[in-house]
Design a protein around this motif. Structure first.
Motif, mmCIF file in Angstrom:
data_model
loop_
_atom_site.group_PDB
_atom_site.id
_atom_site.type_symbol
_atom_site.label_atom_id
_atom_site.label_comp_id
_atom_site.label_asym_id
_atom_site.label_seq_id
_atom_site.Cartn_x
_atom_site.Cartn_y
_atom_site.Cartn_z
ATOM 1 N N PRO A 2 20.368 12.027 -1.392
ATOM 2 C CA PRO A 2 19.769 11.214 -2.374
ATOM 3 C C PRO A 2 20.289 10.023 -2.663
ATOM 4 C CG PRO A 2 21.346 12.941 -3.049
ATOM 5 C CD PRO A 2 21.164 13.111 -1.833
ATOM 6 N N VAL A 3 20.010 9.013 -1.687
ATOM 7 C CA VAL A 3 20.841 7.583 -1.809
ATOM 8 C C VAL A 3 19.636 6.475 -1.713
ATOM 9 C CG1 VAL A 3 21.648 7.761 0.414
ATOM 10 C CG2 VAL A 3 22.479 6.069 -1.249
ATOM 11 N N ASP A 18 26.717 15.064 -4.531
ATOM 12 C CA ASP A 18 25.740 15.396 -5.281
ATOM 13 C C ASP A 18 25.074 16.622 -4.596
ATOM 14 O OD1 ASP A 18 26.229 14.079 -7.617
ATOM 15 O OD2 ASP A 18 24.968 12.345 -7.058
ATOM 16 N N LYS A 19 24.518 16.409 -3.372
ATOM 17 C CA LYS A 19 23.610 17.243 -2.620
ATOM 18 C C LYS A 19 24.603 18.445 -2.363
ATOM 19 C CE LYS A 19 20.895 17.961 1.273
ATOM 20 N NZ LYS A 19 19.702 17.665 1.857
ATOM 21 N N LEU A 20 25.802 18.427 -2.103
ATOM 22 C CA LEU A 20 26.570 19.806 -1.801
ATOM 23 C C LEU A 20 26.532 20.531 -3.070
ATOM 24 C CD1 LEU A 20 29.182 18.315 0.679
ATOM 25 C CD2 LEU A 20 27.490 19.767 1.288
ATOM 26 N N SER A 68 22.106 8.405 -6.121
ATOM 27 C CA SER A 68 22.964 7.020 -5.918
ATOM 28 C C SER A 68 22.137 5.754 -5.669
ATOM 29 C CB SER A 68 24.086 7.422 -4.935
ATOM 30 O OG SER A 68 24.942 8.685 -5.607
ATOM 31 N N ALA A 69 22.393 4.883 -6.422
ATOM 32 C CA ALA A 69 21.849 3.711 -5.997
ATOM 33 C C ALA A 69 22.660 2.635 -5.568
ATOM 34 C CB ALA A 69 21.129 3.188 -7.177
ATOM 35 N N PRO A 74 28.922 2.847 2.152
ATOM 36 C CA PRO A 74 29.240 4.303 2.598
ATOM 37 C C PRO A 74 29.747 4.931 1.263
ATOM 38 C CG PRO A 74 30.288 2.641 3.975
ATOM 39 C CD PRO A 74 29.554 1.929 3.010
ATOM 40 N N ILE A 75 30.123 4.233 0.145
ATOM 41 C CA ILE A 75 30.575 4.747 -0.996
ATOM 42 C C ILE A 75 29.534 5.683 -1.835
ATOM 43 C CG2 ILE A 75 31.542 4.569 -3.217
ATOM 44 C CD1 ILE A 75 33.264 2.200 -2.089
ATOM 45 N N ALA A 76 28.465 4.952 -1.636
ATOM 46 C CA ALA A 76 27.070 5.488 -2.138
ATOM 47 C C ALA A 76 26.698 6.712 -1.531
ATOM 48 C CB ALA A 76 26.093 4.470 -2.109
ATOM 49 N N VAL A 77 26.700 6.515 -0.092
ATOM 50 C CA VAL A 77 26.440 7.627 0.617
ATOM 51 C C VAL A 77 27.469 9.113 0.418
ATOM 52 C CG1 VAL A 77 26.051 8.435 2.922
ATOM 53 C CG2 VAL A 77 25.411 6.352 2.517
#
Ligand code: TPP
Length: 332
Positions: A175-176, A139-141, A148-149, A130-133
């Motif tokens: 973008p994950v 980033d998207k906003l 994010s990987a 969930p941290i990556a999400v």
């Protein structure tokens, strides 16, 4: 549909080949030294090594940019090293020294380095997902083309956090990139004993996330699959999932009698050692000679010697600082 890209070493440039091999050697030799230091009680607490899985970290991270984010698990020394967290600050952290990347508060399982955009190190299975999400949502906003990987083990796909995260990431086209390191065992539990669906790409695909599968013992295969997945995500396709089929050669942690898997199975996988097989392939192709191999090993040994010296002379984190940085601001 799951894509499995092939990887052909004959198209490699010499320098590129050496960089990939060196990346894996750094992780392997660093952790071998950590095991010695742990046995000598210089490192304490829990410690999980990545030996056997080096091709994944090195191959997968080739297509990430410095401004992308990386989120990891408790088996993260390799991820941190490949991402560019200095070996000295990782080792000082494992010694509990104030000069460590998490100021000695985190230890082996909680490496963190903002400059490298390395967001942990997380002791909770699936805790990083969930941290990556969340990072990807930010980033998207904010309209950045960063990715994010997120690395996690196959044990994490049984957790609710994995399912909720894939669902939201797909729904919001975030973008994950989900990098699943399937080493077949979650602690002492074989995948086949805990999951009704053992094809992990099928789980991700059920959330309408495109999937790739890669031979996790082959650094070029890892690089190819991750490269396609990261490119698709960066181009705006939303999340991607890559399953790396790999194996850990050592016990789950430093306290594990390893009664859950046959020794012959471990030996079979060791024949596919990602570091040794890649070095041998490069030698066969005339891309690596003995002297070059020795020079890579010497460089790596020097880097690790320096890291050990740095950690040894560091300052133990004082007990009074134990609760520092728990909250950024005082909570009322
Ligand atoms: C939420 C949660 N449940 C259980 C544990 C105990 N635990 C620690 S490691 C582990 C196995 C995880 O295996 P996997 O995700 O496949 O990663 P691997 O160790 O194979 O790299 C478990 C169950 C934990 N740390 N967090």
């Amino acid at each position: 549909m799951t894509t499995t890209p092939s990887a052909d070493p004959s198209s490699l440039e010499r320098e590129e080949a050496h960089a990939l091999l060196k990346g894996m050697l750094r992780v392997r030799r660093f952790e071998e030294r950590c095991i010695e230091l742990y046995s000598a009680a210089r490192i304490r607490g829990f410690m999980h090594v990545y030996i056997g899985e080096e091709a994944v970290a090195v191959g997968a991270m080739q297509s990430l940019r410095p401004d992308d984010a990386v989120v990891s698990t408790y088996r993260e020394h390799g991820h941190a090293l490949v991402r560019g967290v200095p070996a000295a600050s990782i080792l000082a952290e494992m010694y509990g020294k104030a000069e460590g990347c998490s100021r000695g508060h985190g230890g082996s399982m909680h490496l963190f380095d903002l400059a490298a955009r390395f967001y942990g190190g997380n002791a909770i299975v699936a805790g990083g997902i969930p941290i990556a999400v969340g990072l990807a949502l930010a980033d998207k906003l904010q309209g950045r083309d960063r990715v994010s990987a997120c690395f996690f083990g196959e044990g994490a796909v049984a957790e609710g956090a994995f399912h909720e995260s894939l669902n939201l990431a797909a729904l919001w086209r975030l973008p994950v990139v989900f990098f699943c390191e399937n080493n077949l065992y979650a602690m002492g539990t074989a995948l086949t004993r805990s999951e009704s669906q053992t094809d992990l790409t099928a789980k991700a695909a059920s959330y309408a996330v495109p999937t790739w599968a890669a031979d996790g013992m082959d650094v070029l295969a890892c690089r190819a699959a991750a490269g396609q997945a990261v490119a698709a995500t960066r181009a705006g396709a939303g999340p991607a999932f890559v399953e790396f089929r790999t194996y850990r050669f050592r016990a789950h942690s430093m306290y594990d009698p390893e009664l859950y898997r046959p020794k012959a199975e471990v030996q079979r996988w060791k024949q596919r050692d990602p570091v040794e097989t890649f070095a041998a392939a490069l030698q066969d192709l005339g891309l690596l000679d003995r002297a070059e191999h020795d020079a890579l090993e010497r460089d790596v040994a020097a880097e690790i010697d320096d890291a050990v010296a740095f950690a040894e002379r560091g300052t133990l984190e004082p007990v009074e600082a134990l609760t520092d940085h728990v909250y950024r601001r005082r909570v009322r």
